[in-house]
Design a protein around this motif. Structure first.
Motif, PDB file in Angstrom:
ATOM      1  N   ALA A 241      33.518 -11.636  68.302  1.00 45.74           N
ATOM      2  CA  ALA A 241      34.339 -11.248  69.450  1.00 45.74           C
ATOM      3  C   ALA A 241      35.384 -12.306  69.764  1.00 45.74           C
ATOM      4  CB  ALA A 241      33.448 -11.003  70.666  1.00 45.74           C
ATOM      5  N   PRO A 242      36.453 -12.397  68.961  1.00 49.10           N
ATOM      6  CA  PRO A 242      37.533 -13.325  69.301  1.00 49.10           C
ATOM      7  C   PRO A 242      38.348 -12.773  70.463  1.00 49.10           C
ATOM      8  CG  PRO A 242      38.193 -11.991  67.449  1.00 49.10           C
ATOM      9  CD  PRO A 242      36.768 -11.595  67.780  1.00 49.10           C
ATOM     10  N   PRO A 243      39.219 -13.572  71.057  1.00 49.15           N
ATOM     11  CA  PRO A 243      40.102 -13.035  72.111  1.00 49.15           C
ATOM     12  C   PRO A 243      41.063 -11.994  71.531  1.00 49.15           C
ATOM     13  CG  PRO A 243      40.115 -15.452  72.064  1.00 49.15           C
ATOM     14  CD  PRO A 243      39.429 -14.999  70.821  1.00 49.15           C
ATOM     15  N   PHE A 244      41.628 -11.180  72.403  1.00 52.56           N
ATOM     16  CA  PHE A 244      42.704 -10.287  71.976  1.00 52.56           C
ATOM     17  C   PHE A 244      43.915 -11.154  71.633  1.00 52.56           C
ATOM     18  CE2 PHE A 244      46.235  -7.331  72.569  1.00 52.56           C
ATOM     19  CZ  PHE A 244      45.781  -6.245  71.843  1.00 52.56           C
ATOM     20  N   ASP A 245      44.793 -10.637  70.789  1.00 51.74           N
ATOM     21  CA  ASP A 245      45.976 -11.389  70.367  1.00 51.74           C
ATOM     22  C   ASP A 245      47.234 -10.580  70.652  1.00 51.74           C
ATOM     23  OD1 ASP A 245      47.802 -13.078  69.272  1.00 51.74           O
ATOM     24  OD2 ASP A 245      47.090 -12.935  67.208  1.00 51.74           O
ATOM     25  N   THR A 246      47.833 -10.827  71.816  1.00 47.19           N
ATOM     26  CA  THR A 246      49.055 -10.101  72.187  1.00 47.19           C
ATOM     27  C   THR A 246      50.187 -10.411  71.218  1.00 47.19           C
ATOM     28  OG1 THR A 246      48.399 -10.132  74.515  1.00 47.19           O
ATOM     29  CG2 THR A 246      50.720  -9.702  74.041  1.00 47.19           C
ATOM     30  N   SER A 247      50.257 -11.661  70.741  1.00 50.63           N
ATOM     31  CA  SER A 247      51.332 -12.021  69.816  1.00 50.63           C
ATOM     32  C   SER A 247      51.199 -11.287  68.489  1.00 50.63           C
ATOM     33  CB  SER A 247      51.318 -13.537  69.560  1.00 50.63           C
ATOM     34  OG  SER A 247      50.140 -13.927  68.869  1.00 50.63           O
ATOM     35  N   GLY A 248      50.004 -10.746  68.192  1.00 51.97           N
ATOM     36  CA  GLY A 248      49.790 -10.070  66.922  1.00 51.97           C
ATOM     37  C   GLY A 248      49.908  -8.559  66.967  1.00 51.97           C
ATOM     38  N   VAL A 249      50.229  -7.984  68.122  1.00 55.89           N
ATOM     39  CA  VAL A 249      50.300  -6.524  68.250  1.00 55.89           C
ATOM     40  C   VAL A 249      51.276  -5.896  67.250  1.00 55.89           C
ATOM     41  CG1 VAL A 249      51.091  -4.659  69.778  1.00 55.89           C
ATOM     42  CG2 VAL A 249      49.483  -6.384  70.623  1.00 55.89           C
ATOM     43  N   PRO A 250      52.460  -6.457  66.993  1.00 52.10           N
ATOM     44  CA  PRO A 250      53.412  -5.780  66.090  1.00 52.10           C
ATOM     45  C   PRO A 250      52.930  -5.654  64.653  1.00 52.10           C
ATOM     46  CG  PRO A 250      54.499  -7.478  67.402  1.00 52.10           C
ATOM     47  CD  PRO A 250      53.039  -7.669  67.586  1.00 52.10           C
ATOM     48  N   TYR A 251      52.087  -6.579  64.199  1.00 55.11           N
ATOM     49  CA  TYR A 251      51.686  -6.559  62.792  1.00 55.11           C
ATOM     50  C   TYR A 251      50.208  -6.278  62.572  1.00 55.11           C
ATOM     51  CZ  TYR A 251      49.769 -11.232  63.613  1.00 55.11           C
ATOM     52  OH  TYR A 251      49.041 -12.292  64.099  1.00 55.11           O
ATOM     53  N   GLY A 252      49.349  -6.348  63.625  1.00 51.39           N
ATOM     54  CA  GLY A 252      47.948  -6.133  63.324  1.00 51.39           C
ATOM     55  C   GLY A 252      46.962  -6.022  64.466  1.00 51.39           C
ATOM     56  N   TYR A 253      47.354  -6.339  65.689  1.00 53.62           N
ATOM     57  CA  TYR A 253      46.373  -6.348  66.772  1.00 53.62           C
ATOM     58  C   TYR A 253      46.573  -5.225  67.781  1.00 53.62           C
ATOM     59  CZ  TYR A 253      43.862 -10.471  65.336  1.00 53.62           C
ATOM     60  OH  TYR A 253      43.057 -11.338  64.638  1.00 53.62           O
ATOM     61  N   LEU A 254      47.218  -4.167  67.368  1.00 52.98           N
ATOM     62  CA  LEU A 254      47.294  -2.977  68.211  1.00 52.98           C
ATOM     63  C   LEU A 254      45.924  -2.308  68.229  1.00 52.98           C
ATOM     64  CD1 LEU A 254      49.198  -1.021  69.798  1.00 52.98           C
ATOM     65  CD2 LEU A 254      49.511   0.199  67.635  1.00 52.98           C
ATOM     66  N   GLY A 255      45.507  -1.846  69.402  1.00 56.27           N
ATOM     67  CA  GLY A 255      44.245  -1.119  69.513  1.00 56.27           C
ATOM     68  C   GLY A 255      44.488   0.366  69.670  1.00 56.27           C
ATOM     69  N   ALA A 256      43.572   1.206  69.154  1.00 57.07           N
ATOM     70  CA  ALA A 256      43.718   2.655  69.255  1.00 57.07           C
ATOM     71  C   ALA A 256      42.369   3.320  69.038  1.00 57.07           C
ATOM     72  CB  ALA A 256      44.737   3.177  68.240  1.00 57.07           C
ATOM     73  N   THR A 257      42.199   4.474  69.633  1.00 56.94           N
ATOM     74  CA  THR A 257      40.998   5.282  69.433  1.00 56.94           C
ATOM     75  C   THR A 257      41.222   6.270  68.299  1.00 56.94           C
ATOM     76  OG1 THR A 257      41.687   7.038  70.944  1.00 56.94           O
ATOM     77  CG2 THR A 257      40.568   5.134  71.923  1.00 56.94           C
ATOM     78  N   LEU A 258      40.158   6.963  67.905  1.00 54.60           N
ATOM     79  CA  LEU A 258      40.298   8.005  66.885  1.00 54.60           C
ATOM     80  C   LEU A 258      41.211   9.118  67.387  1.00 54.60           C
ATOM     81  CD1 LEU A 258      39.332   8.986  64.076  1.00 54.60           C
ATOM     82  CD2 LEU A 258      37.511  10.218  65.258  1.00 54.60           C
ATOM     83  N   ASP A 259      41.098   9.473  68.652  1.00 56.36           N
ATOM     84  CA  ASP A 259      41.997  10.490  69.217  1.00 56.36           C
ATOM     85  C   ASP A 259      43.452  10.048  69.112  1.00 56.36           C
ATOM     86  OD1 ASP A 259      39.958  12.221  69.855  1.00 56.36           O
ATOM     87  OD2 ASP A 259      39.799  11.577  71.948  1.00 56.36           O
ATOM     88  N   ASP A 260      43.714   8.753  69.390  1.00 57.26           N
ATOM     89  CA  ASP A 260      45.083   8.241  69.304  1.00 57.26           C
ATOM     90  C   ASP A 260      45.627   8.343  67.878  1.00 57.26           C
ATOM     91  OD1 ASP A 260      45.117   7.495  72.002  1.00 57.26           O
ATOM     92  OD2 ASP A 260      44.249   5.531  71.574  1.00 57.26           O
ATOM     93  N   LEU A 261      44.832   7.894  66.911  1.00 55.82           N
ATOM     94  CA  LEU A 261      45.300   7.929  65.527  1.00 55.82           C
ATOM     95  C   LEU A 261      45.420   9.359  65.017  1.00 55.82           C
ATOM     96  CD1 LEU A 261      43.540   4.940  63.730  1.00 55.82           C
ATOM     97  CD2 LEU A 261      45.861   5.111  64.628  1.00 55.82           C
ATOM     98  N   GLY A 262      44.601  10.265  65.525  1.00 57.03           N
ATOM     99  CA  GLY A 262      44.746  11.667  65.153  1.00 57.03           C
ATOM    100  C   GLY A 262      46.099  12.211  65.575  1.00 57.03           C
ATOM    101  N   ARG A 263      46.535  11.871  66.781  1.00 63.81           N
ATOM    102  CA  ARG A 263      47.852  12.338  67.272  1.00 63.81           C
ATOM    103  C   ARG A 263      48.988  11.659  66.506  1.00 63.81           C
ATOM    104  NH1 ARG A 263      44.809  11.641  72.246  1.00 63.81           N
ATOM    105  NH2 ARG A 263      44.257  13.693  73.079  1.00 63.81           N
ATOM    106  N   PHE A 264      48.829  10.367  66.240  1.00 62.07           N
ATOM    107  CA  PHE A 264      49.854   9.653  65.471  1.00 62.07           C
ATOM    108  C   PHE A 264      49.990  10.253  64.074  1.00 62.07           C
ATOM    109  CE2 PHE A 264      50.820   6.129  62.494  1.00 62.07           C
ATOM    110  CZ  PHE A 264      52.094   5.812  62.942  1.00 62.07           C
ATOM    111  N   THR A 265      48.859  10.571  63.452  1.00 68.72           N
ATOM    112  CA  THR A 265      48.875  11.143  62.105  1.00 68.72           C
ATOM    113  C   THR A 265      49.480  12.536  62.101  1.00 68.72           C
ATOM    114  OG1 THR A 265      46.907   9.852  61.561  1.00 68.72           O
ATOM    115  CG2 THR A 265      47.420  11.713  60.118  1.00 68.72           C
ATOM    116  N   ALA A 266      49.156  13.331  63.113  1.00 74.43           N
ATOM    117  CA  ALA A 266      49.746  14.670  63.210  1.00 74.43           C
ATOM    118  C   ALA A 266      51.261  14.591  63.314  1.00 74.43           C
ATOM    119  CB  ALA A 266      49.157  15.404  64.417  1.00 74.43           C
TER     120      ALA A 266
END
Length: 542
Positions: A241-266
């Motif tokens: 459980a490391p801290p969240f990394d706001t500086s890393g959101v553009p390349y790798g630390y964005l969070g999402a649920t399965l519902d979110d990725l389902g909509r993005f994929t659609a």
């Protein structure tokens, strides 16, 4: 879940599209079974997956628990790793379609402080960053990633650390994947939008797509209950459980649920959305930078194919030290698979990705391709383990000898000093190779190894520490032995065979002292054997 699958099949029949063989039988039993077997192979504590057909999710399943022990659901947040790159690319494409960014415009137009060195350094464009053809090395991205910076201005600070970077290739010459490219893209977006990257991404991409569970900063992560993920430690997943990394959101630390990725994929398969035009989506999917064979990289997406099936795929995977996600599209078949794991290890990267590829192949009526964990890490762990044990034994022996030194009469000072210097130098070289050279072989440093392969990282630390300790002990032992050795020992026995070092050399005839004078005799000088002059001989007087 069953009702969702049936509705999906009804939609397929209504559209006149022939469903996959498994779906035609009335369910996704075989796909579910395969995904579950993959979960068993990877030992993933929690897994979520979805099948997307056209504009909607037609099937989804979840198994296991999150890092807090709660059951995984379609609304459980995961970190999606480098799958954040297509999301960032979508934000850039929207600004491009609005005329606020030129894809072939220079990056320095928006970031005047960005002054890299190297051939063609003044010609890096936004498109170069999107396709990883800027000439920035993979290592430069790794060395600046995973900073866990959640203070205001984190993304700008991270991007500015690249201000004077040296390019390894002329921009546009070849593809080299690097997180650094998307660090710079986020800074470009912040400059053009005149607000923090996370706020702009949420308002212009995430919310319009219905990705309401997405996480873009530490405050939202805490509110969403982002649980610890897991890392492999000698093959067994352990919570991390490391801290969240706001500086890393553009390349790798964005969070999402399965519902979110389902909509993005659609949205990638043509679902109505207002973020990017259909032509913009096609342009993002089209690979322009060669990676290997038929594999090419587009604007944030990998353009590939199932060669044996002749079916094009567009995909991207991503990982943080403790999460993994992947989306695989078959655009011409209007079909996609999303898979999320709450565990990650570099040795299991191919195996984790294979879950999505294998599921899609089953849906396309084919068999999953064989996959397995990379054995290289296992070999590395074995080698490091044996080395650590050997060094530990040597350290113990050296400590014993320092406490109870042995007699040095049988060895010359010169030989003892040479042996000590060579042993200490070998230990120092081993420490340097383990600490710096070995991580560099995978374009990273020991900090990143400790993050993504903690078992290997800790063994590297142990080997480095033991090698340095042994070097110090050998140096101390050498000083002790040389100081205790008699000076004459070096003069007498150096250069003699080992079996004669403990015995003095017999004197030559010329070195013998003269015999005492015997009264009544006369001393005469004669030549000794082999031409040596005898020290003297005596005969009676006549």
């Amino acid at each position: 879940m069953r009702r969702l699958s049936v509705l999906g099949l009804m939609a397929l029949l209504f559209l006149g599209v022939a469903p996959p063989a498994e779906a035609a039988e009335g369910g996704f039993t075989r796909v579910d079974s395969y995904v579950q077997s993959q979960r068993d192979r990877t030992r993933a504590p929690g897994l979520a997956y979805a099948v997307v057909r056209g504009e909607q999710v037609i099937h989804q399943r979840t198994w296991g628990k999150d890092g807090n022990g709660a059951p995984v659901t379609p609304r459980t947040p995961f970190l999606i790793g480098s799958l954040a790159k297509p999301v960032t690319a979508m934000a850039v494409m929207r600004l491009a379609e609005e005329g606020r960014i030129a894809l072939d415009g220079l990056v320095t137009t928006h970031l005047p402080w960005f002054r890299p060195s190297g051939a063609g350094a003044d010609g890096i464009t936004v498109r170069h960053l999107l396709t990883h053809t800027s000439g920035i090395s993979e290592r430069d991205g790794y060395l600046r990633s995973d900073r866990y910076d959640n203070e205001p201005g984190a993304i700008g600070r991270l991007a500015r650390s690249l201000a004077g970077i040296r390019l390894i290739e002329t921009p546009g010459a070849r593809h080299e994947y690097s997180d650094a490219n998307y660090m710079l893209l986020a800074a470009v977006v912040e400059h053009v939008a005149e607000r923090p990257f996370g706020d702009h991404l949420r308002e212009t991409v995430l919310e319009p797509l219905g990705m309401t569970g997405a996480i873009t900063d530490a405050r939202i992560a805490a509110r969403a209950g982002l649980a610890p993920g897991h890392r492999y430690f000698f093959g067994r997943p352990q919570p991390y459980a490391p801290p969240f990394d706001t500086s890393g959101v553009p390349y790798g630390y964005l969070g999402a649920t399965l519902d979110d990725l389902g909509r993005f994929t659609a949205a990638q398969l043509g679902a109505p959305q207002t973020v990017v035009s259909p032509e913009g989506i096609r342009q993002m999917h089209a690979g322009t930078a060669a990676v290997r064979d038929a594999h090419r990289y587009g604007l944030g997406w990998r353009d590939d194919a199932f060669d044996d099936l002749g079916i094009r795929t567009v995909w991207h995977a991503g990982a943080t030290p403790s999460y993994h996600s992947i989306v695989v599209l078959a655009p011409e078949r209007n079909l996609a698979v999303v898979v999320q794991h709450n565990v990650y290890g570099v040795q299991s990267d191919e195996l984790l990705n294979a879950t999505a590829f294998g599921a899609l192949r089953i849906l396309l009526g084919a068999e999953p391709q064989p996959s397995g964990a990379d054995p290289l890490l296992g070999y590395l762990l074995a080698g490091l383990g044996v080395t650590a044990v050997g060094l530990g034994a040597a350290v113990a022996w050296s400590l014993f000898r320092l406490a109870r030194p042995r007699s040095a009469r049988t060895r010359s000072r010169r030989r003892m000093l040479l042996s000590g210097v060579l042993t200490a130098s070998a230990c120092l070289l081993l420490a340097a190779v383990t600490y710096a050279v070995l991580p560099g072989q995978v374009a990273t440093d020991l900090r990143q190894v400790l993050l993504f392969a903690p078992d290997a990282g800790r063994l590297m630390v142990a080997v480095t520490a033991l090698a340095l300790l042994l070097a110090g002990l050998r140096a101390a032992a050498t000083v002790q032995m040389v100081a205790a050795a008699p000076a004459v020992e070096s003069d007498i026995s150096s250069g003699l065979p080992r079996w004669r070092r403990s015995c003095p050399r017999p004197l030559r005839p010329a070195e013998l002292p003269p015999p005492p004078h015997i009264p009544g005799t006369t001393r005469t000088r004669r030549r000794g054997p082999r031409g040596h002059r005898a020290p003297g001989s005596y005969r009676p007087r006549m």
